[in-house]
Motif scaffolding. Structure first.
Motif, PDB file in Angstrom:
ATOM      1  N   LYS A   1      -3.474   0.389  -3.393  1.00 40.98           N
ATOM      2  CA  LYS A   1      -2.880  -0.941  -3.633  1.00 40.98           C
ATOM      3  C   LYS A   1      -2.355  -1.447  -4.772  1.00 40.98           C
ATOM      4  O   LYS A   1      -2.631  -1.311  -5.794  1.00 40.98           O
ATOM      5  N   TYR A   2      -1.083  -1.920  -4.566  1.00 44.82           N
ATOM      6  CA  TYR A   2       0.026  -2.107  -5.560  1.00 44.82           C
ATOM      7  C   TYR A   2       0.218  -3.585  -5.692  1.00 44.82           C
ATOM      8  O   TYR A   2       0.266  -4.256  -4.699  1.00 44.82           O
TER       9      TYR A   2
ATOM     10  N   ASN B   1       0.729  -1.206   0.036  1.00 46.78           N
ATOM     11  CA  ASN B   1       0.046  -0.205   0.029  1.00 46.78           C
ATOM     12  C   ASN B   1       0.950   1.295   0.009  1.00 46.78           C
ATOM     13  O   ASN B   1       1.766   1.332   0.737  1.00 46.78           O
TER      14      ASN B   1
ATOM     15  N   ASP C   1      -4.939  -2.009  -7.159  1.00 43.58           N
ATOM     16  CA  ASP C   1      -5.431  -1.039  -8.055  1.00 43.58           C
ATOM     17  C   ASP C   1      -4.672  -0.734  -9.306  1.00 43.58           C
ATOM     18  O   ASP C   1      -5.161  -0.554 -10.275  1.00 43.58           O
TER      19      ASP C   1
ATOM     20  N   GLY D   1      -2.851   4.741   0.343  1.00 46.85           N
ATOM     21  CA  GLY D   1      -4.362   4.350   0.120  1.00 46.85           C
ATOM     22  C   GLY D   1      -4.308   3.312  -1.201  1.00 46.85           C
ATOM     23  O   GLY D   1      -5.567   2.997  -1.506  1.00 46.85           O
TER      24      GLY D   1
END
Length: 243
Positions: A135-136, A130, A157, A133
């Motif tokens: 998300k990788y 993260n 994300d 905020g």
């Protein structure tokens, strides 16, 4: 946060490590502040099997410079590093002057003889992380072919994808990177090399699988709307909406 600028770098590299690093830093400086940037796999050294010790030492210098370059950006790149007597292809993510994630390549490309020179990483290192905020997840080059690894970054994300795919497999690279975005309903930043034997095909890919590509460009940039992730996950519910 509703939007972000994503940047995929696609540039030629040379045998001179310093030249490659200077080129990388120059390209990074041309991206907007707060950008999320992905560089091609081992862009600083290529797969320099006869210079592995040198590449390991150079990674220390490169790491210091990228820590400084990341003060106002997020940067993902892979480097050759030595650990406990073995060499690893390490994917590192820098953000605001810190290294916030590292994972070692788990799937070695036998056609390129990687298995003779590198140790395999642990699949447990492929995980979500993260940043502010967001998300990788990250997939390193040949790992793209192993769809069970896609599940390890389910819910991301943005997925970061550095690569060095050859011309013969250009269609595979483009198709699989789009499929990764479609399956995980997220953005993918795919960064492939631009040397003579490379496929290029770098792209910013949307959660719906729409790819922005330009094989003639060294920097592919797109401002994205994070709301698109929720819209796609709601429209085509595959269980990711709450993740």
């Amino acid at each position: 946060m509703t939007s972000k600028i994503l940047c995929s770098l696609q540039f030629k590299t040379h045998q001179n490590f310093d030249e490659n690093l200077n080129r990388l830093i120059s390209l990074i400086s041309r991206t907007p502040n707060e950008s999320i940037i992905v560089a091609p796999e081992v862009a600083l050294t290529n797969f320099c099997y006869q210079r592995m010790e040198e590449a390991h030492e150079f990674a220390k210098k490169a790491t210091d410079m990228l820590l400084k370059a990341s003060v106002q950006r997020t940067i993902a790149i892979t480097m050759i590093e030595k650990h406990r007597g073995g060499f690893y292809n390490n994917l590192k993510v820098f953000h605001q002057g810190e290294m916030i994630h590292k994972q070692s390549k788990t799937k070695l490309f036998s056609l390129g003889n990687e298995h003779f020179y590198f140790k395999k990483g642990n699949e447990d290192e492929i995980c979500l992380f993260n940043i502010n905020g967001v998300k990788y997840g990250a997939i390193n080059c040949f790992e793209l072919r192993f769809t069970h690894l896609w599940n390890l970054v389910r819910g991301a994300d943005i997925i970061l994808l550095p690569a060095q795919w050859g011309k013969e497999r250009k269609h595979h690279f483009e198709t699989l990177s789009e499929s990764l975005a479609i399956t995980n309903q997220c953005f993918v930043i795919a960064s492939n090399g631009a040397n003579e034997k490379n496929a290029r095909g770098s792209a910013i890919i949307s959660p719906f699988g729409v790819a922005l590509r330009d094989d003639s460009s060294e920097i592919i940039t797109q401002e994205i709307d994070f709301g698109e992730i929720a819209r796609v996950r709601k429209y085509l519910d595959v269980g990711l909406l709450g993740e």
